[in-house]
Design a protein around this motif. Structure first.
Motif, mmCIF file in Angstrom:
data_model
loop_
_atom_site.group_PDB
_atom_site.id
_atom_site.type_symbol
_atom_site.label_atom_id
_atom_site.label_comp_id
_atom_site.label_asym_id
_atom_site.label_seq_id
_atom_site.Cartn_x
_atom_site.Cartn_y
_atom_site.Cartn_z
ATOM 1 N N ILE A 5 0.362 -5.861 2.284
ATOM 2 C CA ILE A 5 -0.842 -5.413 2.986
ATOM 3 C C ILE A 5 -2.040 -6.091 2.344
ATOM 4 C CG2 ILE A 5 -2.328 -3.447 3.529
ATOM 5 C CD1 ILE A 5 0.223 -1.693 3.366
ATOM 6 N N VAL A 6 -2.807 -6.825 3.137
ATOM 7 C CA VAL A 6 -4.026 -7.482 2.663
ATOM 8 C C VAL A 6 -5.220 -6.767 3.271
ATOM 9 C CG1 VAL A 6 -5.310 -9.638 2.452
ATOM 10 C CG2 VAL A 6 -2.807 -9.697 2.579
ATOM 11 N N LEU A 7 -6.098 -6.253 2.432
ATOM 12 C CA LEU A 7 -7.298 -5.550 2.904
ATOM 13 C C LEU A 7 -8.451 -6.542 2.992
ATOM 14 C CD1 LEU A 7 -7.128 -2.244 0.819
ATOM 15 C CD2 LEU A 7 -5.988 -2.816 2.974
ATOM 16 N N VAL A 94 -0.121 -3.869 -2.071
ATOM 17 C CA VAL A 94 -1.459 -3.924 -1.483
ATOM 18 C C VAL A 94 -2.344 -4.816 -2.337
ATOM 19 C CG1 VAL A 94 -3.526 -2.590 -0.908
ATOM 20 C CG2 VAL A 94 -1.252 -1.634 -0.454
ATOM 21 N N CYS A 95 -3.074 -5.729 -1.674
ATOM 22 C CA CYS A 95 -4.037 -6.554 -2.402
ATOM 23 C C CYS A 95 -5.243 -6.816 -1.506
ATOM 24 C CB CYS A 95 -3.401 -7.864 -2.866
ATOM 25 S SG CYS A 95 -3.072 -9.056 -1.557
ATOM 26 N N PRO A 96 -6.372 -7.217 -2.088
ATOM 27 C CA PRO A 96 -7.533 -7.612 -1.297
ATOM 28 C C PRO A 96 -7.449 -9.091 -0.945
ATOM 29 C CG PRO A 96 -8.116 -7.636 -3.600
ATOM 30 C CD PRO A 96 -6.658 -7.222 -3.534
ATOM 31 N N THR A 97 -8.376 -9.539 -0.121
ATOM 32 C CA THR A 97 -8.384 -10.954 0.253
ATOM 33 C C THR A 97 -8.924 -11.852 -0.857
ATOM 34 O OG1 THR A 97 -9.058 -12.477 2.016
ATOM 35 C CG2 THR A 97 -10.708 -10.913 1.253
ATOM 36 N N ASP A 98 -9.584 -11.265 -1.857
ATOM 37 C CA ASP A 98 -10.309 -12.074 -2.841
ATOM 38 C C ASP A 98 -9.616 -12.115 -4.197
ATOM 39 O OD1 ASP A 98 -10.762 -9.436 -3.533
ATOM 40 O OD2 ASP A 98 -12.870 -9.732 -4.052
ATOM 41 N N MET A 99 -8.302 -12.227 -4.204
ATOM 42 C CA MET A 99 -7.530 -12.305 -5.437
ATOM 43 C C MET A 99 -6.716 -13.604 -5.406
ATOM 44 S SD MET A 99 -5.203 -9.206 -6.984
ATOM 45 C CE MET A 99 -6.574 -8.054 -7.120
ATOM 46 N N ALA A 133 -3.990 -3.740 -6.447
ATOM 47 C CA ALA A 133 -2.946 -4.683 -6.869
ATOM 48 C C ALA A 133 -1.732 -3.842 -7.235
ATOM 49 C CB ALA A 133 -3.420 -5.514 -8.057
ATOM 50 N N ALA A 134 -1.420 -2.893 -6.364
ATOM 51 C CA ALA A 134 -0.455 -1.840 -6.670
ATOM 52 C C ALA A 134 0.614 -1.759 -5.583
ATOM 53 C CB ALA A 134 -1.183 -0.493 -6.785
ATOM 54 N N ALA A 135 1.682 -1.042 -5.905
ATOM 55 C CA ALA A 135 2.778 -0.821 -4.966
ATOM 56 C C ALA A 135 2.767 0.636 -4.514
ATOM 57 C CB ALA A 135 4.116 -1.160 -5.618
ATOM 58 N N TYR A 136 2.983 0.852 -3.233
ATOM 59 C CA TYR A 136 2.940 2.183 -2.633
ATOM 60 C C TYR A 136 4.193 2.412 -1.787
ATOM 61 C CZ TYR A 136 -2.086 2.009 -3.686
ATOM 62 O OH TYR A 136 -3.298 1.906 -4.316
ATOM 63 N N ARG A 137 4.733 3.617 -1.857
ATOM 64 C CA ARG A 137 5.766 4.018 -0.911
ATOM 65 C C ARG A 137 5.141 4.095 0.487
ATOM 66 N NH1 ARG A 137 10.855 3.454 -2.546
ATOM 67 N NH2 ARG A 137 11.098 4.131 -4.709
ATOM 68 N N THR A 138 5.777 3.502 1.470
ATOM 69 C CA THR A 138 5.223 3.575 2.819
ATOM 70 C C THR A 138 5.287 4.989 3.388
ATOM 71 O OG1 THR A 138 7.343 2.903 3.783
ATOM 72 C CG2 THR A 138 5.759 1.165 3.291
ATOM 73 N N ALA A 139 6.178 5.818 2.846
ATOM 74 C CA ALA A 139 6.257 7.210 3.290
ATOM 75 C C ALA A 139 4.985 7.992 2.961
ATOM 76 C CB ALA A 139 7.464 7.893 2.653
ATOM 77 N N LEU A 140 4.112 7.410 2.132
ATOM 78 C CA LEU A 140 2.842 8.071 1.810
ATOM 79 C C LEU A 140 1.828 7.984 2.944
ATOM 80 C CD1 LEU A 140 2.247 6.840 -1.861
ATOM 81 C CD2 LEU A 140 2.901 9.145 -1.145
ATOM 82 N N ALA A 141 2.110 7.206 3.988
ATOM 83 C CA ALA A 141 1.115 6.952 5.034
ATOM 84 C C ALA A 141 0.470 8.234 5.569
ATOM 85 C CB ALA A 141 1.732 6.129 6.162
ATOM 86 N N PRO A 142 1.226 9.278 5.955
ATOM 87 C CA PRO A 142 0.571 10.486 6.487
ATOM 88 C C PRO A 142 -0.305 11.187 5.450
ATOM 89 C CG PRO A 142 2.900 10.436 7.096
ATOM 90 C CD PRO A 142 2.705 9.366 6.076
ATOM 91 N N LEU A 185 -2.768 -12.607 -17.113
ATOM 92 C CA LEU A 185 -2.908 -11.727 -15.945
ATOM 93 C C LEU A 185 -4.081 -12.140 -15.071
ATOM 94 C CD1 LEU A 185 -2.066 -8.251 -17.523
ATOM 95 C CD2 LEU A 185 -0.558 -9.772 -16.211
ATOM 96 N N ASP A 186 -4.195 -13.467 -14.871
ATOM 97 C CA ASP A 186 -5.204 -13.976 -13.942
ATOM 98 C C ASP A 186 -4.944 -13.515 -12.514
ATOM 99 O OD1 ASP A 186 -6.678 -15.341 -15.865
ATOM 100 O OD2 ASP A 186 -5.491 -17.171 -15.651
ATOM 101 N N SER A 187 -3.740 -13.017 -12.247
ATOM 102 C CA SER A 187 -3.458 -12.450 -10.930
ATOM 103 C C SER A 187 -4.500 -11.419 -10.522
ATOM 104 C CB SER A 187 -2.069 -11.790 -10.932
ATOM 105 O OG SER A 187 -1.037 -12.738 -10.976
ATOM 106 N N LEU A 188 -5.091 -10.736 -11.492
ATOM 107 C CA LEU A 188 -6.018 -9.638 -11.202
ATOM 108 C C LEU A 188 -7.472 -10.090 -11.060
ATOM 109 C CD1 LEU A 188 -4.449 -7.028 -13.633
ATOM 110 C CD2 LEU A 188 -4.344 -7.007 -11.127
#
Length: 259
Positions: A5-7, A94-99, A133-142, A185-188
């Motif tokens: 997911i890119v925000l 999930v990440c933003p567009t500016d990473m 820059a994190a991982a989320y369970r998709t079941a969290l959506a609701p 950790l330049d990824s961040l």
């Protein structure tokens, strides 16, 4: 299966222009973010934009969804993105567009820590928690959507209600692949204003290895378009055949074989 997911719906007020469309070595920040998740994951990649927001071109196969309301912050974008991929993937990065320096090894490290008893893997590095820059369970959506509907817009409000595994710098770099590929950790690294963007854009391109006709050469290249590839060549990236799109993102440690 894991999704990406890119925000991209932020207002870019400090940058003064859309960050998504900023040039990045022949493509754009948004193209790179979406394409990097595509090469890192085995599930769908979704871009979450503001209502009516115009976007630059995207790699083939990337989906676009819109937030229902503009300007409600990243938690709404996370809710929208999770809802878009729920049922097709168990987890999402999930990440933003500016990473722009995000490395696949970082994505894999974070997603790989998402055990059955964990809802969110949250890096806590470079002095900050990193909910984008994190991982989320998709079941969290609701649950995330319910928080947004209640006006509880801060990611910390979600983390207070679910099982969160926090990974500090030492825990992240305990993964040997990440430690070798991205020890700082330049990824961040985010680019939030023009000086940060120029500084990041001016960094040397990553070192990659190109093997052709039995000869191995180290070059600096941010995309496949920066590598001299004959039109008739078959391209293998890190042992996996790929279609050589010019904007395909390269990262430190990549091995490109041409036959």
């Amino acid at each position: 299966m894991s999704a990406g997911i890119v925000l991209v719906g932020g207002r870019s007020s400090r940058m003064g222009t859309s960050k998504a469309a900023l040039e990045w070595h022949g493509s754009t920040l948004l193209w790179r973010a979406a394409a990097l998740l595509q090469r890192s994951l085995d599930g769908p990649v979704v871009v979450v934009r503001a209502p009516g927001q115009e976007l630059p071109d995207l790699p083939d196969g990337v989906e676009v969804v819109a937030d229902p309301v503009e300007g409600r912050g990243p938690l709404q974008g996370i809710a929208t993105g999770l809802a878009a991929v729920a049922g097709r993937a168990e987890a999402a990065f999930v990440c933003p567009t500016d990473m722009p320096l995000l490395h696949p090894a970082f994505v894999r490290r974070v997603l790989g820590a998402l055990g059955s008893d964990v809802d969110v893997v949250l890096p806590v590095a470079l002095g900050f928690a990193q909910p984008l820059a994190a991982a989320y369970r998709t079941a969290l959506a609701p649950r995330v959507a319910a928080l947004v509907a209640a006006g509880r817009m801060r990611p910390a409000m979600l983390f207070a209600e679910v099982a969160v595994l926090r990974l500090d710098e030492a825990a992240l770099l305990a993964d040997p692949d990440l430690a070798a590929a991205d020890p700082a950790l330049d990824s961040l690294l985010n680019v939030n204003e023009p000086t940060e963007y120029r500084r990041a854009r001016d960094r040397p391109a990553p070192e990659v290895t190109v093997v052709a006709s039995g000869t191995s050469t180290t070059v600096r290249a941010s995309t496949l378009g920066s590598v001299d590839i004959p039109a008739t060549a078959t391209v293998t990236l890190n042992g996996v055949p790929i279609r050589p799109a010019p904007g395909f993102p390269l990262v430190a440690g990549d091995n490109i074989a041409l036959t």
